[in-house]
Design a protein around this motif. Structure first.
Motif, short mmCIF file in Angstrom:
data_model
loop_
_atom_site.label_atom_id
_atom_site.label_comp_id
_atom_site.label_asym_id
_atom_site.label_seq_id
_atom_site.Cartn_x
_atom_site.Cartn_y
_atom_site.Cartn_z
N SER A 1135 85.73 80.22 -19.04
CA SER A 1135 87.28 80.55 -19.38
C SER A 1135 87.17 81.53 -20.81
O SER A 1135 88.05 82.18 -20.96
CB SER A 1135 87.83 79.13 -19.74
OG SER A 1135 88.00 78.45 -18.77
N GLY A 1136 86.08 81.08 -21.72
CA GLY A 1136 86.07 81.96 -22.92
C GLY A 1136 85.44 83.37 -22.73
O GLY A 1136 86.17 84.20 -23.45
N ALA A 1137 84.58 83.50 -21.92
CA ALA A 1137 83.83 84.78 -21.74
C ALA A 1137 83.26 84.93 -20.36
O ALA A 1137 82.31 84.74 -20.11
CB ALA A 1137 82.69 84.88 -22.70
N PRO A 1138 84.44 85.40 -19.26
CA PRO A 1138 84.16 85.72 -18.18
C PRO A 1138 82.99 86.53 -17.87
O PRO A 1138 81.96 86.51 -16.91
CB PRO A 1138 85.44 86.17 -17.44
CG PRO A 1138 86.52 85.57 -18.20
CD PRO A 1138 85.78 85.56 -19.71
N ALA A 1171 81.40 72.41 -13.68
CA ALA A 1171 80.94 73.63 -14.26
C ALA A 1171 80.90 74.69 -13.07
O ALA A 1171 80.88 75.77 -13.32
CB ALA A 1171 79.51 73.57 -15.11
N LEU A 1172 80.10 74.29 -11.92
CA LEU A 1172 79.66 75.05 -11.04
C LEU A 1172 80.93 75.48 -10.33
O LEU A 1172 81.11 76.95 -9.90
CB LEU A 1172 78.99 74.54 -9.84
CG LEU A 1172 77.41 74.43 -9.97
CD1 LEU A 1172 76.69 73.63 -8.95
CD2 LEU A 1172 76.76 75.92 -9.73
N LYS A 1173 82.09 74.74 -10.22
CA LYS A 1173 83.58 75.26 -9.75
C LYS A 1173 83.90 76.30 -10.56
O LYS A 1173 84.55 77.40 -10.16
CB LYS A 1173 84.52 73.96 -9.92
CG LYS A 1173 85.61 74.53 -9.03
CD LYS A 1173 86.56 73.13 -8.83
CE LYS A 1173 87.76 73.32 -8.10
NZ LYS A 1173 88.32 74.39 -8.45
N LYS A 1174 83.77 76.09 -11.91
CA LYS A 1174 84.24 77.18 -12.86
C LYS A 1174 83.77 78.44 -12.77
O LYS A 1174 84.11 79.77 -12.62
CB LYS A 1174 84.45 76.62 -14.30
CG LYS A 1174 85.33 75.49 -14.53
CD LYS A 1174 85.06 75.08 -16.01
CE LYS A 1174 85.90 73.85 -16.35
NZ LYS A 1174 85.77 73.36 -17.52
N ILE A 1175 82.35 78.51 -12.61
CA ILE A 1175 81.40 79.81 -12.58
C ILE A 1175 81.85 80.38 -11.13
O ILE A 1175 81.76 81.60 -11.16
CB ILE A 1175 79.95 79.31 -13.06
CG1 ILE A 1175 79.97 78.88 -14.61
CG2 ILE A 1175 78.98 80.54 -12.60
CD1 ILE A 1175 78.40 78.40 -14.92
#
Length: 1388
Positions: A1135-1138, A1171-1175
């Motif tokens: 979210s902060g630094a894609p 975390a994996l879902k977000k990444i």
């Protein structure tokens, strides 16, 4: 797997490199764990059953080779690898009877590896695995092996002097729990074994035994029959210390003393940590624990002892309220001799005496009395129920002196004895008081109270013969009392309160029988100590002071005064001739006796009584004064004689005016003349010059105006004479005594005070502004108080700069005394003079600063009751701090925690000054930073936090200091998590507690959190932070070790991100937390950063690359919570630094995927899935290709997790994986979908509705991979507002699926068995319904392949399920199965 094991067996002999050997051991460990799991859970695997014996044969051959060839010559690193492999391999081999003997024969080698802390944990871990397997397979361990295991485990828990590693201790404790069913049978033998070792006097052995007993108590391994000697052994170590040091060896005395002290400290720690409510412990302790209350050698252990007894009794009281009968605490003598009720009362009363001085042991004793009335005497229950709360009240919040507390205890003793009204009981109590005489030193408060308590008990005794005999015994053998004069005086004095006649009669007989002169001569040869005439005189005074006033006056002249005069006369005769005896002890004793008699007569308040000896006794006192030398005031006789005259002069018959004048003239003549100063200088008497004025002090501060007036006139006359003072003449104390009276009520006093003040400086040779001072002095004639105050202030400004620096302390002491005792206007003058002097000379007081502050603190408790005086105190401290801020801060921080009201008020007063508040806060920050340099929170750091709280609570601005202060306080909260600190000893200064104020036990984390909360409130007011989404619950979360990381995350979210400069400063200072030696602090830092990493503005303005690397390293930490927070931070980076995710995808994916293997902590797994879902949302199939298979396989393992959040996140992630298959993994993913399809179908009806929706969505995404697009129509029904019934849905689904793909339908059947035992009723029901639908739609070919016996057995079992829905579904499924078998002509 078989091929791999064969390859390993072939290559094993070729392995020579240490790294290669280590790799083989790791591989063997992994294979052993996997095969062991399969052997014990093969029914849960959907694959065809493997031959586990063939696999274990290969494991056995590999393991035997390693143990025979490698283990004997292994290096430490290689030994560690073998130890790790040992547990899983032996556990696997134990399932084969033919391998058990060999496997158990390798356990001694494992036990022999207990050598080093680095490897001990892994040894214990392997041992735990072996014991678990032995219990699983019901294998009885050989007796010798069991004993060896037990001894080694005990050594791991009871290491001395080194404490065990916490993780190793926990694993060893788990082993004990596994052994517990067998271990319970051997507890008695263990206890007996311990008792054999108790005889060893070696310090190491005794420490080890104590630690072993502590562990046995904690684990409930103490039995009622054999356990008492173990507890007795702990207490006996207090007595052992004194015995072992009575005859020390000179060369080793100090070493022996240190060793014995270590044993004593260990035993005390065992008692402090002892939980008396552990299973079986009440029966061991009660009532035998009472035997340690009375003996003197256990005095130092009384504090934990009282706590244990109180807990036992209070637990029994709770049981009484909840049950009809009590079962735990029943008074019975058992195998030990219990103390009698009288012994308990005597001991507890005496020990209660120091409670007024703040000793916890004393408070514990009086608290114990409160709950013991039934044990002491049944008649005391109602009395103590009323009186003891009243007695405890002064300790809880009111000012109480030692004298008042002693009076209250003696009154309680009186009332209790009158309530009991049992002569025999009282006599026994007297004997028990006597037996305690040797338990206390003569100068202790306990011993002084013991004498008075013994006298009070005799006074309440109704047996005159017994009282008579006791008095005779004390008179003839007073040495048994310790200090014979103090002891016999107190006892006979208090006894006379009810037995005056008996005391005087026995005393008279004793005097007649004793020949003092001959007795004293005999004493010189026999060594016997007996009463002297001076002792007897003092006793007569005490008897008169305590005697009933109505009885006293009738017997005063003949039986008391005449005897005192007779004894004094005898002491003043030599060979029958009267001489002046200047023995100081004789004169002091005679003066004391006469003073006490005068007080007693005055208290009688009989207007008709004429004291015939009045004039004679005054003459005696005047003679004493007259005979004192004029060149010295070292003797106290003159002062004591003046006090005696003061009381005698008020008795009748009244003296004439002329007699009063004669007495006054004689005293002034003997007090005021000063000897030649040169003589005093040569004789070193100049330090006592001020005592001439000090003798007038009682008149200078008298409440009567005319007495003050005369005293000041005399003082002014003396000080304004033209005399020369010695060089070291001190004026500070006298100035402080005289100057405030320049604002007294009478103009004559004000004038005299001003003249005396000015005269002091002239005597010292200091020339002041004479004309200006004379003009100001004339203005003191005014009756306007404001004018007086203004003039006194001007005089103070003129003269204060001339006060010698080294005399400022004496001056301030007098001023502080004046603030306590003088009238309001003089009090105000005191404050003005004090502040003026501090302003003028405060900068030069550094050498005296600590003494000055100590003096001010000493007066604060009393001055707090006087508002105006207290404000002057606060202003004085602020004035000193303006010159010496650092010193004042350090001094205030030494106050005990928690801060009392005075200390808090001082901090607030310092913060009120705008000019110095910033400087004060910076000083506190510097101090806190110094204390936390090594990431360890000590008491000093907590003190700084408490002080900071008081400063910030006054509204002190934190804008410029917020980042540094916030970081330090958060660090302090982290470092104090779970800490407990002992209450600091009460300070030696006076302590006046307000109504309702209680002595608190400090909680370091609570105090630190309160300060951080206060800082955040101030930061919100200044726009530096915002309200937390957790509200006030944030601080509860933050201060609990189990929820601290949650609180930190919430705190991080409350940061005002628009103040990115402030936040970046905080992040920069907090960065070091991720590499701290403190695990708690690393968790704190990781939790804080994990939330901030999702803020794009912080990535934009700050270089957070190092932070990303550190968070990645933390994701591999052994601490589960730290890993969870680090993984969350890595996930939030999306979210902060894609762009950072794409750049560091390999680093981040490896760290997060590893979290999926932390099966013991679901929160780590869940965080990894999230975390994996977000990444993955930011990556392409090519980015993920290398890790795709591993992610899919691990994700599937959590579809059936008990935690809703884990199941839901895993399903979401699986859905997100579908677009990332690419061409490479499309077939693989389709196969995994086939295996997972059963989970998705069943969890459509999950207890959590969100999971049902997620399963619907994932089915929509996954069906195309199986070429089953025709099923969309069935799935669309799930979008309806009302879900279809499970049976109907599965029926329609299987009908469609049967037409499309019978193989997939068959797989559903084979996979459904696992869900028949699900913990969720709806899932069991859905599994049966799905099986029913599958069987119904299978073709005849597949029906023939059904394992009908197994399916029938399982369905029959489900017919007995507690859930009705499951029962009905199972019945329907059985009917369907029966029908299909008939259709295909298959016998069932």
């Amino acid at each position: 797997m078989m091929m791999t094991l064969l390859t390993m067996q072939t290559m094993l002999r070729l392995a020579e490199d240490e790294r290669m050997k280590g790799t083989f051991c790791i591989a063997l460990e992994k294979f052993s764990k996997a095969i062991y799991k399969y052997v014990n859970h093969w029914r849960d695997f959907p694959y065809p059953r493997l031959d586990a014996n063939r696999l274990s044969d290969k494991i056995f051959m590999l393991f035997r080779y390693i143990m025979e060839k490698w283990a004997p010559l292994a290096s430490p690193m290689q030994t560690l690898s073998i130890v790790k492999d040992h547990g899983p391999t032996v556990s696997l081999l134990l399932h084969r009877e033919d391998f058990r003997g060999y496997a158990l024969g390798q356990v001694p080698w494992l036990l022999n590896q207990y050598k080093d802390k680095e490897i001990d944990f892994h040894v214990t871990q392997s041992l735990k695995q072996i014991l678990t397997a032995a219990v699983l397979y019901d294998i009885g361990l050989p007796r010798s092996l069991r004993r060896s295991i037990f001894i080694n485990l005990l050594q791991q828990i009871c290491r001395a002097p080194e404490p065990p590693v916490k993780e190793n201790e926990m694993e060893a404790s788990s082993c004990f729990l596994i052994l517990e069913p067998r271990l319970r049978d051997h507890i008695i033998s263990i206890e007996r074994t311990v008792k054999i070792v108790m005889g060893d006097l070696s310090t190491k052995v005794r420490n080890s035994v104590l630690l072993l007993i502590q562990t046995m108590c904690e684990k409930s391994y103490i039995e009622a029959r054999e356990g008492w000697p173990l507890i007795d052994y702990v207490f006996s170590q207090f007595a052992t210390l004194n015995r072992n040091l009575e005859k020390p060896v000179k060369t080793n005395f100090h070493e022996n003393e240190k060793e014995e002290e270590s044993v004593r400290e260990t035993s005390l720690e065992v008692l402090k940590t002892l939980d008396p409510l552990v299973i079986g412990m009440p029966q061991v302790l009660w009532p035998r624990i009472l035997t340690f209350v009375v003996p003197a050698e256990y005095t130092e252990a009384l504090e934990p002892l009282f706590s244990i007894i109180r807990i036992l009794i209070m637990a029994e009281e709770k049981k009484k309220h909840s049950a009809k009968e009590s079962t735990a605490l029943v008074i019975s003598t058992g195998a030990v001799k219990l103390p009698s009720p009288q012994q308990l009362l005597a001991r507890l009363l005496v020990i209660s005496m120091p409670a007024s001085l703040g000793e916890l042991r004393g408070a514990g004793a009086i608290g114990l009395l409160k709950i013991l009335p039934e044990i002491i005497h049944p008649k005391l229950v109602d009395l103590w129920k009323t009186r003891l709360p009243e007695l405890l009240q002064p300790l809880e919040g009111k000012n109480i002196s030692t004298v008042l507390w002693e009076t209250m205890l003696l009154q309680l003793l009186k009332e209790s004895l009158w309530k009991i009204s049992d002569v025999a009981w009282t006599i026994q109590l007297t004997q028990d008081f006597k037996q305690q005489m040797g338990s206390y030193s003569n100068n202790s408060t306990e011993k002084k109270f013991l004498w008075k308590a013994l006298g009070t008990t005799l006074a309440c005794c109704q047996d005159s013969d017994f009282v008579n005999s006791q008095i005779k015994e004390f008179l003839t053998a007073p040495n048994q009392l310790g200090d014979q004069r103090q002891g016999i005086t107190s006892i006979l004095g208090y006894c006379a309160e009810n037995h005056l006649d008996i005391v005087l009669k026995v005393f008279k007989t004793f005097q007649n029988q004793e020949k003092f002169f001959m007795n004293q001569c005999k004493s010189l040869f026999s060594g016997k100590k007996s009463l002297t005439k001076t002792d007897v005189m003092v006793i007569y005074g005490a008897v008169a002071l305590h005697a009933p006033k109505k009885q006293l006056l009738s017997r005063l002249n003949q039986d008391i005064i005449s005897q005192v005069l007779f004894l004094h006369g005898q002491c003043s005769q030599v060979l029958g001739m009267s001489v002046m005896n200047k023995d100081m002890d004789l004169q002091m004793s005679f003066t004391r006796s006469i003073t006490e008699i005068g007080i007693a007569v005055q208290d009688a308040e009989d207007q008709g009584f004429q004291f015939s000896y009045k004039e004679m006794l005054i003459v005696y006192m005047l003679d004493f004064i007259r005979d004192e030398p004029l060149d010295s005031l070292a003797s106290p006789i003159r002062w004591k004689a003046l006090i005696a005259i003061r009381y005698l002069s008020k008795l009748k018959p009244q003296l004439s005016l002329q007699d009063h004048l004669n007495i006054l003239e004689e005293n002034i003549r003997r007090l005021l003349p000063l000897p030649p100063l040169e003589n005093l200088k040569s004789e070193g008497q100049t330090d006592k010059d001020k005592e001439h004025i000090q003798l007038l002090r009682m008149w200078l501060v008298s409440q009567k105006e005319w007495e003050r007036e005369r005293a000041f006139q005399i003082t002014a006359k003396v000080l304004t004479n033209d005399i020369e003072a010695p060089g070291n003449f001190k004026i500070g104390s006298l100035l402080g005594l005289l100057a405030p009276h320049s604002c007294d009520t009478l103009p004559t006093i004000r004038q005299a005070a001003a003249s005396s003040t000015i005269g002091l400086f002239y005597i010292k040779g200091i020339h002041l502004e004479v004309e200006r001072l004379q003009g100001l002095q004339e203005g003191l004639e005014s009756d306007d108080v404001q004018v007086q105050i203004k003039i006194s202030s001007k005089i103070a400004k003129i003269v204060s700069k001339f006060i010698p620096n080294e005399e400022i302390l004496m001056f301030l002491e007098e001023m502080l005394d004046g603030l306590e005792s003088l009238n309001p206007t003089c009090t105000k003058a005191c404050g003005i003079w004090m502040i003026t002097v501090l302003k003028q000379q405060g900068a030069d007081l550094e050498d005296q600063l600590l003494e000055i502050l100590g003096t001010i603190y000493h007066h604060m408790p009393v001055l707090r009751q006087k508002e105006e005086s207290f404000q002057f105190i606060l202003e004085a401290i602020s004035q000193i701090a303006s010159f010496h801020m650092d010193t004042v801060v350090v001094n205030l921080l030494q106050k005990p925690l928690p801060f009392d009201g005075d200390t808090k008020t001082l901090w607030k007063a310092l913060a009120e000054k705008p000019a110095s508040s910033g400087k004060l806060l910076q000083a506190l920050i510097d101090k806190l930073e110094t204390e936390l340099e090594d990431d360890i929170a000590r008491v000093e750091a907590i003190s700084v936090a408490c002080a900071t709280y008081e400063v910030i609570s006054m509204g002190t601005s934190v804008t410029g200091l917020y980042p540094e202060l916030f970081t330090l306080l958060l660090k302090l909260v982290s470092c104090t998590l779970g800490q407990k600190m002992p209450t600091c000893p009460w300070s030696h200064r006076r302590h006046v507690m307000q109504q309702g104020e209680q002595q608190q036990i400090p909680d370091p984390c609570r105090l630190s959190t309160a300060t951080l909360k206060c800082l955040q409130a101030q930061a919100m007011r200044e726009g530096l932070a915002k309200e937390s989404d957790e509200g006030d619950n944030l601080w509860t979360l933050l201060s609990s070790p189990s929820t601290h990381h949650i609180g930190v995350c919430s705190l991080a979210r409350s940061m005002a991100v628009w103040q990115h400069g402030v936040i970046l400063d905080i992040m920069e200072q907090l960065l070091s937390s991720l590499t701290s030696s403190s695990e708690n602090y690393r968790i704190t830092g990781a939790a804080f950063f994990s939330e901030l990493m999702k803020e794009p503005i912080l990535w934009k303005h700050g270089n957070l690359r190092n932070l990303l690397i550190l968070m990645d390293q933390s994701a591999w930490d052994s601490n589960a919570t730290l890993r969870q927070m680090a993984i969350r931070g890595l996930g939030n980076t999306a979210s902060g630094a894609p762009h950072k995710v794409k750049k560091h995808k390999q680093l981040m994916l490896e760290s997060i995927i590893r979290g999926l293997y932390h099966l013991a902590r679901t929160e780590v797994v869940c965080e990894s899935l999230k975390a994996l879902k977000k990444i993955l949302e930011l990556l392409t199939d090519r980015d993920v290709s290398f890790y795709f298979k591993e992610i899919v396989l691990q994700t599937r393992t959590f579809f059936e997790d008990e935690q809703d959040d884990v199941r839901l996140t895993a399903i979401f992630l699986f859905e997100d994986l579908a677009p990332l298959t690419g061409r490479r993994w499309k077939i693989f993913f389709a196969e995994e979908i086939k295996k997972s399809l059963i989970s998705f179908l069943l969890h459509l009806w999950d207890p959590n509705p969100k999971i049902g929706v997620a399963c619907r969505d994932v089915l929509m995404v996954c069906i195309p991979f199986l070429g089953l697009q025709d099923l969309y129509g069935v799935l669309d029904r799930l979008l309806d507002q009302d879900l279809p019934r499970a049976r109907d849905f599965y029926s329609q689904f299987c009908v469609k699926l049967a037409k499309k793909n019978q193989e997939i339908l068959w797989i559903r059947h084979t996979h459904s068995f696992t869900f028949f035992t699900s913990t969720w009723e709806v899932i069991r029901s859905a599994a049966v319904k799905l099986t029913d639908a599958v069987v119904l739609n299978l073709t005849s070919q597949y029906v023939e392949l059904l394992d009908r016996d197994q399916l029938t057995t399982r369905l029959q079992a489900l017919r007995q399920d507690p859930c009705i829905s499951v029962q009905r579904a199972a019945e329907a499924a059985l009917q369907t199965l029966l029908r299909r078998c008939k259709e295909t002509s298959i016998p069932l």
